[in-house]
Motif scaffolding. Sequence first.
Motif, short mmCIF file in Angstrom:
data_model
loop_
_atom_site.label_atom_id
_atom_site.label_comp_id
_atom_site.label_asym_id
_atom_site.label_seq_id
_atom_site.Cartn_x
_atom_site.Cartn_y
_atom_site.Cartn_z
N LEU A 132 0.79 -1.21 -0.09
CA LEU A 132 0.05 -0.34 -0.23
C LEU A 132 0.85 1.18 -0.02
N ALA A 133 1.95 1.27 0.77
CA ALA A 133 2.96 2.37 0.83
C ALA A 133 3.58 2.65 -0.55
N LEU A 266 5.99 3.41 4.59
CA LEU A 266 6.09 4.72 3.73
C LEU A 266 7.51 5.22 3.59
N ARG A 267 8.33 5.19 4.77
CA ARG A 267 9.56 5.60 5.11
C ARG A 267 10.73 4.42 4.47
N GLU A 268 10.25 3.46 4.68
CA GLU A 268 11.05 2.27 4.06
C GLU A 268 11.06 2.12 2.84
N ALA A 269 9.84 2.46 2.24
CA ALA A 269 9.84 2.14 0.62
C ALA A 269 10.32 3.37 0.15
N ALA A 270 10.13 4.30 0.42
CA ALA A 270 11.01 5.94 0.09
C ALA A 270 12.27 5.61 0.05
N HIS A 271 13.03 5.31 1.11
CA HIS A 271 14.45 5.04 1.04
C HIS A 271 14.62 4.09 -0.01
N LEU A 348 20.05 15.58 3.02
CA LEU A 348 19.37 15.61 1.57
C LEU A 348 18.59 14.34 1.41
N VAL A 349 19.19 13.32 1.70
CA VAL A 349 18.40 11.97 1.84
C VAL A 349 17.26 11.81 2.79
N GLU A 350 17.44 12.22 4.03
CA GLU A 350 16.43 12.28 5.12
C GLU A 350 15.46 13.18 4.64
N GLY A 351 15.80 14.58 4.13
CA GLY A 351 14.89 15.50 3.99
C GLY A 351 14.06 15.24 2.70
N TRP A 352 14.56 14.50 1.61
CA TRP A 352 13.69 14.05 0.55
C TRP A 352 12.59 13.15 1.27
N VAL A 353 12.95 12.17 1.96
CA VAL A 353 12.08 10.99 2.33
C VAL A 353 11.11 11.56 3.28
N ASP A 354 11.40 12.66 4.07
CA ASP A 354 10.53 13.31 4.97
C ASP A 354 9.32 13.90 4.07
N ALA A 355 10.17 14.74 3.20
CA ALA A 355 9.05 15.73 2.20
C ALA A 355 8.25 14.61 1.39
N VAL A 356 8.48 13.44 0.83
CA VAL A 356 7.95 12.73 0.09
C VAL A 356 6.94 11.77 0.72
N VAL A 357 7.32 11.29 1.82
CA VAL A 357 6.40 10.45 2.72
C VAL A 357 5.24 11.50 3.31
N HIS A 358 5.58 12.59 3.81
CA HIS A 358 4.42 13.58 4.02
C HIS A 358 3.54 13.87 3.12
#
Length: 483
Positions: A132-133, A266-271, A348-358
Motif C-alpha cells: 500500500l505504501a 512509507l519511509r522504508e519504501a521511500a528509502h 538531503l536523503v532524510e529531507g527528501w524522504v521526509d517531504a515525499v512521505v509527508h
Amino acid sequence: MSDTPFGFGLPPEEPEDGDEGKKKESPGEGQSGGQGAGGPANPFGFGGLPGAGGPGGGDNPFAAMFGSMNPNDLGAAFQQLGQMLSYEGGPVNWDMAKDIARQTVSQGTADGTKDASVGPAERSAVEEAVRLADLWLDDATSLPSGSGTAVAWSRAEWVEATLPVWKELVDPVAERVGLAMGDVLPEEMQAMAGPLIGMMRSMGGAMFGQQIGQAVGVLAGEVVGSTDIGLPLGPSGKAALLPVNIEAFGKDLGVDKNEVRLYLALREAAHQRLFSHVPWLRSHLFGAVEGYARGIKVDTAKLEDVVGQLDPQNPEQLQEALQQGMFQPEDTPAQKAALARLETALALVEGWVDAVVHAAAKPRLSSADALRETLRRRRATGGPAEQTFATLIGLELRPRRLRDASRLWASLTDARGVDGRDGLWEHPDMLPTASDLDDPDGFVHREQLDFSELDKMLGEAAKGDEKGEKGAEDDKGTEDGGK
C-alpha cells in the motif's frame, strides 16, 4: 563528533526511573552482561560470558571470566579467550561480533521486550503495508518502486542481514587503526617484537568485534526497518520492517498501530526507491565514510609508550589508552570536506524522504503530522542509531539540517513539480549544497544544468572521435579521413 570516537564502548546511558539501584551496584553484586558489559570498567565486554561479574570480577575482565565459574563453563571461557588471541583475520573479528550481537539480542531490551520469531499474521501485515505504501508513493515521486520484496524480520534476522554492510562501513577505520598499532616500532625492532605486535592486532580485532557486536545487538532492539540511519543496511531491493520494534515504537503514541506500521512502511519504501534508482548515491555516502577514515591519525608517541609498558596481565591498559584519544580525526581540509559531504548528503536523503512521505501520508492518515514530528525528533536529536555509529567509527550520522532540507525539497516540488524535483538525483553535482540549505529560495529558482543533455553531447562527441580514428586507419594518407 564523538568525544571518544574509538573508545569501543557504548555511550553512557542516563539511569531510568527505578534503575538507580542497579546502576550503583558494585561489580561483585552480579551485574548482568547487558549494555554495561562493554563499558570502561570492563573494556573487553566479557560480561556476556558465563560467570562474568561474579565474585572477584572487579575491573579485571579476566578475573570476571574466571572468578566464579563452574567447571562446565571454564572450558568455554578458555576456548573464547583462545579464539580472541589466535585471531588472524581482518581488522575486525566479525565471527565474534556476530556471536555477541546474537547474545545481546537474546537478552532482550531494557524495557524487558524479548525478540520473537515473526508469525504469518505479522508477515502478511508488513507485506500489505509495504504494498500500500508503494501505491501511495507513486503519486508523490517520479522514482519507481525499489521494493522487489517486503520482509518482516526479527531482531536476530536484522543482525544477520545487516552485518555485511556494517563490515563495509567499519573495516576501513579498523584497518587504519590496526596498521598504526603494528607500525609504532622501528622496522629493525618489529621482527623482535613480532609476537607482541601479533597479539596486539589480534586483541585489537577482538576489541572491535566485541564492541561492534554488542552495539549492533543493542541497535537491533531499537530500529524499525533497514534504513533507520539513512544508509542502506539491508540487501538491495528488499524493504524490511521489524514488527516487535514497531509495536514498541508506537506503544505510547496514542496512534492506531496499523497507521504506525503504514507510516513506517512509507519511509522504508521511500528509502528503497531512492537507493535503488540513484545508482551513485550509495557509493557517494560510503565513499565519504572511507574518506573520513583515511584522515585518521594516530598519536604514535602515546602508542609507543603503551607498547613499552604493556603488562600482559593487565590488558585493559591498551583499552584505556584507546579511550584517552589515541585515535583522532585529522583536522585537514580533506577530512573536513569528507565529513561535510557526508552530513549534507544524509540531510538531503532524510529531507527528501521526509517531504515525499509527508506528501503521500498527509491526505490519507490522520496521524501523519504527529508521526512525522516524532520521527523528526528521534532522528535529529541523535537516537540509538546515531550513538552506535559514533561509537563504532567516530562519526555522527545525525542529519543536523533535516528540517532545512525537507523545506527545500518541498519548495522544489511547488516550483518545479515532482519530476523536476526528483530529476536533481540524476547527478551528484545537481544536488543542493550546504550553502543552498541556507538560501533555499535562491536554489529553487536558479537555472539548473541539464546533465542528461550534457551526457548526450559527450557521447556524440566520443562517437565522432571513434569514427575519425577508424577513418584514419582506413586511409592513413588522408589526415581528415572519416570525419
